[in-house]
Scaffold this active site. Sequence first.
Site, short mmCIF file in Angstrom:
data_model
loop_
_atom_site.label_atom_id
_atom_site.label_comp_id
_atom_site.label_asym_id
_atom_site.label_seq_id
_atom_site.Cartn_x
_atom_site.Cartn_y
_atom_site.Cartn_z
N GLY A 10 0.84 -1.20 0.00
CA GLY A 10 0.00 0.00 0.00
C GLY A 10 0.88 1.24 0.00
N ILE A 126 1.61 3.13 6.89
CA ILE A 126 0.86 4.05 7.76
C ILE A 126 0.46 3.33 9.05
CG2 ILE A 126 -0.02 5.44 5.84
CD1 ILE A 126 -2.79 4.15 6.45
N ASP A 127 0.45 1.99 9.02
CA ASP A 127 -0.02 1.23 10.19
C ASP A 127 0.97 1.21 11.35
OD1 ASP A 127 -2.28 0.69 8.73
OD2 ASP A 127 -1.64 -1.32 8.13
N ARG A 162 -25.09 13.56 18.89
CA ARG A 162 -25.00 12.21 18.31
C ARG A 162 -23.80 11.43 18.82
NH1 ARG A 162 -26.19 14.19 12.15
NH2 ARG A 162 -28.40 13.65 12.13
N MET A 169 -7.88 2.95 9.59
CA MET A 169 -7.13 1.77 9.14
C MET A 169 -6.38 1.13 10.30
SD MET A 169 -5.87 2.49 5.28
CE MET A 169 -7.02 2.22 3.93
N ARG A 266 -24.04 8.04 13.91
CA ARG A 266 -23.59 8.13 12.52
C ARG A 266 -22.19 7.52 12.39
NH1 ARG A 266 -28.15 9.35 12.12
NH2 ARG A 266 -29.11 11.08 10.96
N GLN A 274 -6.59 8.54 4.60
CA GLN A 274 -5.47 8.42 5.55
C GLN A 274 -4.14 8.15 4.85
OE1 GLN A 274 -7.06 5.86 9.14
NE2 GLN A 274 -8.31 5.52 7.32
N ARG A 275 -4.21 7.69 3.62
CA ARG A 275 -2.98 7.31 2.91
C ARG A 275 -2.57 8.32 1.85
NH1 ARG A 275 -3.48 1.00 1.59
NH2 ARG A 275 -3.35 1.73 -0.53
O1 F6P Z 1 -0.97 -1.37 4.69
C1 F6P Z 1 -1.74 -0.34 5.15
C2 F6P Z 1 -3.19 -0.52 4.93
O2 F6P Z 1 -3.58 0.80 4.93
C3 F6P Z 1 -4.04 -1.33 5.91
O3 F6P Z 1 -4.34 -0.70 7.12
C4 F6P Z 1 -5.25 -1.66 5.11
O4 F6P Z 1 -5.95 -2.77 5.60
C5 F6P Z 1 -4.67 -1.91 3.78
O5 F6P Z 1 -3.52 -1.09 3.67
C6 F6P Z 1 -5.63 -1.70 2.64
O6 F6P Z 1 -4.95 -1.42 1.44
P1 F6P Z 1 -5.35 -1.89 -0.02
O7 F6P Z 1 -6.84 -1.80 -0.13
O8 F6P Z 1 -4.63 -0.92 -0.89
O9 F6P Z 1 -4.88 -3.28 -0.20
#
Ligand code: F6P
Length: 342
Positions: A10, A126-127, A162, A169, A266, A274-275
């Site tokens: 990712g 990012i994780d 609410r 993620m 909601r 986030q990416r």
């Molecule tokens: O690797 C980071 C991450 O953002 C995870 O948190 C998420 O599950 C995954 O990538 C989803 O990425 P993609 O849909 O691009 O495979």
Amino acid sequence: MRVGILTGGGDCPGLNAVIRAVTRKGIVHYGYDVLGIKNGWLGLIEGKIFPLDLNVISGILPRGGTILGTTRTNPFMVEDGVGKIFSQVEKFELDAVIAVGGEDTLGVAYKLYEKGLRCVGIPKTIDNDLSGTDYTFGFDTAVSIVAEALDRLHTTAEAHHRVMVVEVMGRHAGWIAIEGGLAGGADIILIPEFPFDMDEICAQIHKRRERGKLFSIVVVAEGAKPRDASLIIQSEEKDAFGHVRLGGIGNIIAREIEMRTAIDTRVTVLGYIQRGGSPTAFDRILATRFGVGAIELVKEEKFGFMVGLRGNHVVPVPLREALAQPKTVDAEFYDIAKVFFG
Ligand code: F6P
């Protein structure tokens, strides 16, 4: 020396900063030829390799994404993928390959290293769930985005009295949820490491209302799970590394909260926001330090290693050690977050 660089898995903010640093350090300091490999391991299988120079990398420091492109291709799942990689390495006369990635991309790097590829790693995700480094770049940007989103969601949640459930993620580790939630003042944070209980969540929401706070912000990591059930899966289809697509836990929790408490609820799924986009200053600097550090590893022929941040030092870390187990949130840190629950 001819050094190839690829970005896999990712994408995350800071990849271009790392490509820039590797290229600049390699060319200017050591007189290396630096080559860009397109689309992760796929580009190495297919021979999609081109020279990087100071003009190509000019202006990319603040840009999100990766000028090299990325895929989740696993060469060990492609017919003769590994054989093709070694042929391309020979054809393009690569003396070293720098792989920028998370556990999957670096896992491949390690396996190829064991087969003889002169490979070094740069950790990114990012994780922030990679061992061997205090931080991966991309994480700080993701946390800042979550914190800003929570600031915004606070005002609308408060205006409407609410409960706002925010899904972020985090497949196996709740780093984004816990740090984003802490920075954004979440009232409840649910992470994969500690399965949650719906009764407890609803009790916390009620308790907060009793003391006059008529809104709640619940942050949930996509990999969070209830105490007696398994992962909430959006699609059974697996990628080349065997990961199913997660997502949907936010909606499930919101539905349950509304049903059990009768409070208007909601959901916001932050997803790929986030990416995307520009890295924070912290991520630009960390990526830059990692890029420079990776070229030093190549120079010292420390193959089978990645760069890692420990304390405030960039150090070589054996890939084997970094990949042994994921880095997860411990109870001590979760206890700090819990101080602010309810
Ligand atoms: O690797 C980071 C991450 O953002 C995870 O948190 C998420 O599950 C995954 O990538 C989803 O990425 P993609 O849909 O691009 O495979």
